[in-house]
Write a protein that holds these residues in place. Structure first.
Motif, PDB file in Angstrom:
ATOM      1  N   ALA A 180     -35.599  19.936  -2.403  1.00  0.00           N
ATOM      2  CA  ALA A 180     -36.231  19.612  -1.126  1.00  0.00           C
ATOM      3  C   ALA A 180     -37.320  18.570  -1.336  1.00  0.00           C
ATOM      4  O   ALA A 180     -37.957  18.528  -2.393  1.00  0.00           O
ATOM      5  CB  ALA A 180     -36.820  20.867  -0.488  1.00  0.00           C
ATOM      6  N   SER A 181     -37.551  17.738  -0.328  1.00  0.00           N
ATOM      7  CA  SER A 181     -38.531  16.661  -0.449  1.00  0.00           C
ATOM      8  C   SER A 181     -39.505  16.688   0.717  1.00  0.00           C
ATOM      9  O   SER A 181     -39.220  17.242   1.784  1.00  0.00           O
ATOM     10  CB  SER A 181     -37.826  15.303  -0.499  1.00  0.00           C
ATOM     11  N   THR A 254     -35.343  20.588   2.932  1.00  0.00           N
ATOM     12  CA  THR A 254     -34.072  19.975   2.550  1.00  0.00           C
ATOM     13  C   THR A 254     -33.545  19.061   3.651  1.00  0.00           C
ATOM     14  O   THR A 254     -32.747  18.153   3.384  1.00  0.00           O
ATOM     15  CB  THR A 254     -33.012  21.044   2.235  1.00  0.00           C
ATOM     16  N   ALA A 255     -33.994  19.265   4.887  1.00  0.00           N
ATOM     17  CA  ALA A 255     -33.535  18.424   5.991  1.00  0.00           C
ATOM     18  C   ALA A 255     -34.061  17.001   5.882  1.00  0.00           C
ATOM     19  O   ALA A 255     -33.478  16.075   6.459  1.00  0.00           O
ATOM     20  CB  ALA A 255     -33.957  19.035   7.328  1.00  0.00           C
ATOM     21  N   SER A 257     -34.099  14.928   3.324  1.00  0.00           N
ATOM     22  CA  SER A 257     -33.224  14.036   2.572  1.00  0.00           C
ATOM     23  C   SER A 257     -31.747  14.271   2.850  1.00  0.00           C
ATOM     24  O   SER A 257     -30.894  13.531   2.356  1.00  0.00           O
ATOM     25  CB  SER A 257     -33.489  14.199   1.070  1.00  0.00           C
ATOM     26  N   GLY A 258     -31.449  15.303   3.616  1.00  0.00           N
ATOM     27  CA  GLY A 258     -30.058  15.587   3.934  1.00  0.00           C
ATOM     28  C   GLY A 258     -29.248  16.124   2.777  1.00  0.00           C
ATOM     29  O   GLY A 258     -28.009  16.118   2.816  1.00  0.00           O
ATOM     30  N   ILE A 259     -29.927  16.609   1.727  1.00  0.00           N
ATOM     31  CA  ILE A 259     -29.221  17.150   0.567  1.00  0.00           C
ATOM     32  C   ILE A 259     -28.942  18.627   0.819  1.00  0.00           C
ATOM     33  O   ILE A 259     -29.873  19.420   0.994  1.00  0.00           O
ATOM     34  CB  ILE A 259     -30.052  16.968  -0.711  1.00  0.00           C
ATOM     35  N   PRO A 260     -27.684  19.044   0.845  1.00  0.00           N
ATOM     36  CA  PRO A 260     -27.397  20.448   1.140  1.00  0.00           C
ATOM     37  C   PRO A 260     -27.786  21.370  -0.007  1.00  0.00           C
ATOM     38  O   PRO A 260     -27.840  20.966  -1.166  1.00  0.00           O
ATOM     39  CB  PRO A 260     -25.875  20.453   1.355  1.00  0.00           C
ATOM     40  N   VAL A 261     -28.082  22.625   0.332  1.00  0.00           N
ATOM     41  CA  VAL A 261     -28.313  23.660  -0.671  1.00  0.00           C
ATOM     42  C   VAL A 261     -26.978  24.003  -1.319  1.00  0.00           C
ATOM     43  O   VAL A 261     -25.947  24.081  -0.646  1.00  0.00           O
ATOM     44  CB  VAL A 261     -28.940  24.906  -0.022  1.00  0.00           C
ATOM     45  N   ARG A 275     -30.395  25.700   4.722  1.00  0.00           N
ATOM     46  CA  ARG A 275     -31.616  24.893   4.785  1.00  0.00           C
ATOM     47  C   ARG A 275     -32.747  25.639   4.097  1.00  0.00           C
ATOM     48  O   ARG A 275     -32.798  26.872   4.116  1.00  0.00           O
ATOM     49  CB  ARG A 275     -31.985  24.578   6.233  1.00  0.00           C
ATOM     50  N   TYR A 276     -33.659  24.880   3.507  1.00  0.00           N
ATOM     51  CA  TYR A 276     -34.836  25.457   2.856  1.00  0.00           C
ATOM     52  C   TYR A 276     -36.055  24.621   3.239  1.00  0.00           C
ATOM     53  O   TYR A 276     -36.028  23.382   3.201  1.00  0.00           O
ATOM     54  CB  TYR A 276     -34.674  25.448   1.332  1.00  0.00           C
TER      55      TYR A 276
END
Length: 325
Positions: A180-181, A254-255, A257-261, A275-276
């Motif tokens: 997450a960013s 996590t939303a 950068s759009g990187i899924p868990v 999502r985290y």
């Protein structure tokens, strides 16, 4: 049932190997440098609350069961250790370098109430990164082809830019990996903790014949319904007895950068984490740069199938910790 022995929280979970030279580059960590050390639940002020027996914490934990769901909500205490590594992780590309200044961390969480009191309920490890933009060093060690270390840079080198400078990487032994960013910002006085509402905590997409009444009903799985409907309330309660004079807010999602868990197969089928997000409030009680109080509100979004429908459940945890001296 055999009595559970409370854990020994007197020692850090993570100990960095001793190395005097070079020292760990703590100043390059930006706001993360104030996290270094071990944090636990301890009494706040003269309140007699905040320790392992009466922590300012709450866990909202929905669980799938049969064709519906149950709750397993509770107060908890924990030990959280952050340790700086003796180096950095530079990422080269194009004409610049992005440097990841890194903290490793370990976390152990224990039930503070209920029939499983003092048993381990959660563990994770990971790292926090503070990203900095730099020019690219000339050659592998900054001296081109000359011997030794140097600080020469590539001609026309340009530091890169990125949208986010705070990263959290974590691994959870349920079979979840999260990246997450986000950002950080500073403030003065007592931070404003968002008050969560029913729309923030109740599941979305339930079949019409499945109720949310258990969220507001006291039971063995829901010991404190008031906190269930606003899991951030313990954070606000803690600030009333231990108000800081300044703080640093660090947030990742996590939303952004759009990187899924990433989830293992079983979790994908039964409780997929989609999502985290977490907000940390690093707090100074005396207004100096001595940040000794840490609060957080974490939201893990889970997709649980119920009667053929995918239902979105917030799994929220909040706690107030004090740095060990």
């Amino acid at each position: 049932m055999t009595d559970v022995t409370p854990p020994d929280l007197s020692k850090p979970l993570l100990i960095d190997p001793a190395q005097d030279n070079p020292p760990a580059p703590t100043t390059e960590l930006g706001p993360l440098q104030h996290l270094i050390g071990t944090w636990t639940n301890q009494p706040l002020g003269n309140s007699g609350m905040g320790g392992t027996d009466k922590p300012f914490s709450y866990c909202l934990m929905p669980l799938p069961q049969e064709a519906s769901y149950i709750l397993k909500n509770f107060a908890y205490y924990e030990e959280l250790t952050f340790s700086a590594i003796h180096g950095t992780a530079p990422n080269r590309g194009g004409l610049g370098t992005q440097v990841a200044n890194t903290l490793f961390y370990e976390q152990r969480v224990y039930f503070a109430d209920g029939p499983a009191k003092d048993q381990l309920v959660h563990a994770e490890n990971g790292s926090l990164l503070f990203l900095s933009d730099q020019k690219q060093l000339l050659g592998p060690y900054g001296n081109g082809e000359k011997p030794g270390l140097g600080s020469e840079t590539v001609p026309n080198s340009v530091p890169p830019t990125q949208a986010y400078n705070f990263i959290k990487q974590m691994s959870v032994p349920h079979g979840n990996s999260i990246l997450a960013s986000g950002h950080f910002q500073s403030g003065t006085g007592v931070p404003t903790i968002p008050m969560l509402s029913k729309s923030d905590v109740l599941p979305m997409g339930l079949p019409h014949d499945v109720s949310t009444d258990q969220y507001s009903t006291k039971s063995v799985g829901n010991l404190n319904p008031d906190f269930t409907l606003n899991p951030n309330q313990p954070l606000t309660n803690a600030l009333e007895v231990s108000p800081p004079k300044k703080f640093i807010l660090l947030e990742v999602d996590t939303a952004h950068s759009g990187i899924p868990v990433t989830n293992i197969g079983f979790e994908q089928q039964h409780a997929n984490v989609s999502r985290y997000a977490i907000s940390y409030w690093l707090e100074s009680l005396d207004g100096s740069d001595n940040f000794t109080q840490l609060q957080y509100s974490q939201n893990i979004t889970m997709e649980i199938p119920i009667q053929g429908q995918s239902v979105t459940f917030p799994h929220i945890t909040t706690n107030t910790l004090v740095k060990k001296v």
